[in-house]
Enzyme design. Structure first.
Site, PDB file in Angstrom:
ATOM      1  N   ASN A  13       4.289  -2.914  -5.285  1.00 53.18           N
ATOM      2  CA  ASN A  13       4.933  -4.081  -5.916  1.00 53.18           C
ATOM      3  C   ASN A  13       4.907  -3.981  -7.440  1.00 53.18           C
ATOM      4  O   ASN A  13       4.500  -4.919  -8.138  1.00 53.18           O
ATOM      5  CB  ASN A  13       4.253  -5.372  -5.443  1.00 53.18           C
ATOM      6  CG  ASN A  13       5.047  -6.617  -5.828  1.00 53.18           C
ATOM      7  OD1 ASN A  13       6.231  -6.531  -6.125  1.00 53.18           O
ATOM      8  ND2 ASN A  13       4.392  -7.766  -5.828  1.00 53.18           N
ATOM      9  N   GLU A  39       8.263   0.416  -3.693  1.00 53.46           N
ATOM     10  CA  GLU A  39       8.514  -0.685  -4.623  1.00 53.46           C
ATOM     11  C   GLU A  39       7.824  -0.428  -5.960  1.00 53.46           C
ATOM     12  O   GLU A  39       7.114  -1.263  -6.495  1.00 53.46           O
ATOM     13  CB  GLU A  39       8.083  -2.030  -4.025  1.00 53.46           C
ATOM     14  CG  GLU A  39       8.836  -3.185  -4.637  1.00 53.46           C
ATOM     15  CD  GLU A  39       8.586  -4.539  -3.971  1.00 53.46           C
ATOM     16  OE1 GLU A  39       9.156  -5.528  -4.460  1.00 53.46           O
ATOM     17  OE2 GLU A  39       7.840  -4.599  -2.967  1.00 53.46           O
ATOM     18  N   ASP A 157       7.354   0.631   3.922  1.00 53.37           N
ATOM     19  CA  ASP A 157       7.541  -0.797   4.160  1.00 53.37           C
ATOM     20  C   ASP A 157       8.831  -0.969   4.949  1.00 53.37           C
ATOM     21  O   ASP A 157       9.920  -0.786   4.423  1.00 53.37           O
ATOM     22  CB  ASP A 157       7.609  -1.512   2.807  1.00 53.37           C
ATOM     23  CG  ASP A 157       7.833  -3.008   2.931  1.00 53.37           C
ATOM     24  OD1 ASP A 157       8.033  -3.503   4.059  1.00 53.37           O
ATOM     25  OD2 ASP A 157       7.828  -3.702   1.887  1.00 53.37           O
ATOM     26  N   ASN A 159       9.798  -3.807   6.279  1.00 53.80           N
ATOM     27  CA  ASN A 159      10.288  -5.171   6.089  1.00 53.80           C
ATOM     28  C   ASN A 159      10.579  -5.898   7.401  1.00 53.80           C
ATOM     29  O   ASN A 159      11.420  -6.804   7.442  1.00 53.80           O
ATOM     30  CB  ASN A 159      11.523  -5.183   5.171  1.00 53.80           C
ATOM     31  CG  ASN A 159      11.167  -5.528   3.735  1.00 53.80           C
ATOM     32  OD1 ASN A 159      10.449  -6.490   3.483  1.00 53.80           O
ATOM     33  ND2 ASN A 159      11.643  -4.732   2.797  1.00 53.80           N
ATOM     34  N   HIS A 255       0.772  -6.129  -0.886  1.00 54.76           N
ATOM     35  CA  HIS A 255       0.576  -5.246   0.264  1.00 54.76           C
ATOM     36  C   HIS A 255      -0.762  -4.520   0.103  1.00 54.76           C
ATOM     37  O   HIS A 255      -1.333  -4.477  -0.995  1.00 54.76           O
ATOM     38  CB  HIS A 255       1.670  -4.179   0.340  1.00 54.76           C
ATOM     39  CG  HIS A 255       3.048  -4.699   0.550  1.00 54.76           C
ATOM     40  ND1 HIS A 255       3.755  -4.499   1.716  1.00 54.76           N
ATOM     41  CD2 HIS A 255       3.884  -5.398  -0.277  1.00 54.76           C
ATOM     42  CE1 HIS A 255       4.956  -5.042   1.608  1.00 54.76           C
ATOM     43  NE2 HIS A 255       5.053  -5.588   0.412  1.00 54.76           N
TER      44      HIS A 255
END
Length: 303
Positions: A13, A39, A157, A159, A255
């Site tokens: 992130n 990310e 990820d 999602n 995360h």
């Protein structure tokens, strides 16, 4: 000779944010052979040199070209790790519709293909949900094509939480992207195509094992999370799986890291690839009984 390989994945992130925190000491302390990040929200030119290619690691960065500070993935391969010198590292899916958002790095290792993926989030509206589903389909087609050469390892990820055991509040999220029927059905299809959810393979249906917690809801304090970060291996590699884990104690992102270890045989003992004649169409996959598995919602801050 067999060798144990440790592979770790983490949606950070924002790499520039996390690398400025004490939490990034996790990287230097890691005993992983390969570390995949998602990310990252950065182009390689925005990464300070000590982090861009850390000593002892071969580093690959992919940023988004469609929008600054968006998406992005990175891959670190420990120099000198036996059997982990890639023949090539490729970026993005081959389909032009899914290029430019910085979502995939593919390392072609001698024993397996390694795919580090940040799958799209569908919570921004119908158009993005359609894009996510189309990306899923294009990804599966690509993975199956690679699998005709040698086994495939997929991390990142996704999602999507696959089953009710994979999020704290399944009923409340049945109409939110990340737990929609069509997203979960694609996960079923992916598994039916011959991919093992490594964490569920090792740990069964253990509850409360999550990888993402909403910052907005301060969900980590009560473990009101989602398991949306995964390692999958193509089924022919499942016998090599020795462990799978989640690292919820590692902070710095919404995360946490996930990982697996594989006991890889020598070249002569590698598992067989799937044949080029294999039918991997949706109709063919639908005939197969889904294997046991477990793989983010409008509450997710990511894209």
């Amino acid at each position: 000779m067999p060798r144990l390989v440790r592979l770790v994945s983490w949606n950070v992130n924002g790499f520039r944010a996390i690398s400025a925190k004490a939490d990034w000491a996790w990287f230097a302390a890691s005993n992983a052979d390969v570390i995949a990040l998602q990310e990252t929200k950065a182009d390689v030119g925005q990464i300070p040199a000590p982090h861009r290619e850390p000593e002892g690691w071969e580093a690959h960065w992919l940023g988004a070209t469609v929008k600054k500070g968006y998406s992005g993935v990175a891959l670190f391969i420990r120099r000198g790790a036996p059997g982990l010198t890639p023949a090539a590292v490729r970026a993005e899916l081959p389909d032009p519709r899914f290029q430019g958002e910085g979502r995939l790095l593919h390392a072609d290792f001698p024993a397996f293909h390694f795919l580090n993926v940040y799958f799209p989030n569908g919570s921004q509206g119908p158009a993005r949900l359609a894009y996510k589903m189309a990306y899923y389909d294009a990804f599966l087609e690509y993975a199956q094509r690679l699998r005709r050469e040698k086994p495939v390892v997929v991390c990142g990820d996704f999602n999507t939480a696959h089953r009710p055991v994979d999020l704290a509040h399944p009923k409340a999220n049945e109409e939110h992207s990340g737990f929609l029927p069509e997203e979960r059905a694609w996960m079923d299809r992916f598994i039916a195509a011959g991919y093992t959810d490594t964490f569920r393979h090792v740990h069964g249906d253990e509850a409360g094992r999550y990888t993402w917690w909403s910052y907005r809801q301060r969900a980590r304090l009560t473990n009101a999370g989602w398991r949306i970060d995964y390692f999958f291996v193509s089924d022919e590699l499942t016998p090599a799986l020795r462990d799978a884990w989640i690292e919820p104690h590692v902070l710095g992102s919404d995360h946490c890291p996930v990982g697996i270890s594989l006991n890889l045989a020598g070249e002569a003992e590698l598992p067989a690839r799937i044949g080029p004649e294999a039918d991997t169409s949706p109709a063919a996959e639908a005939k197969e009984k889904p294997r046991r598995s477990g793989v983010k919602s409008g509450a997710n801050d990511g894209t």
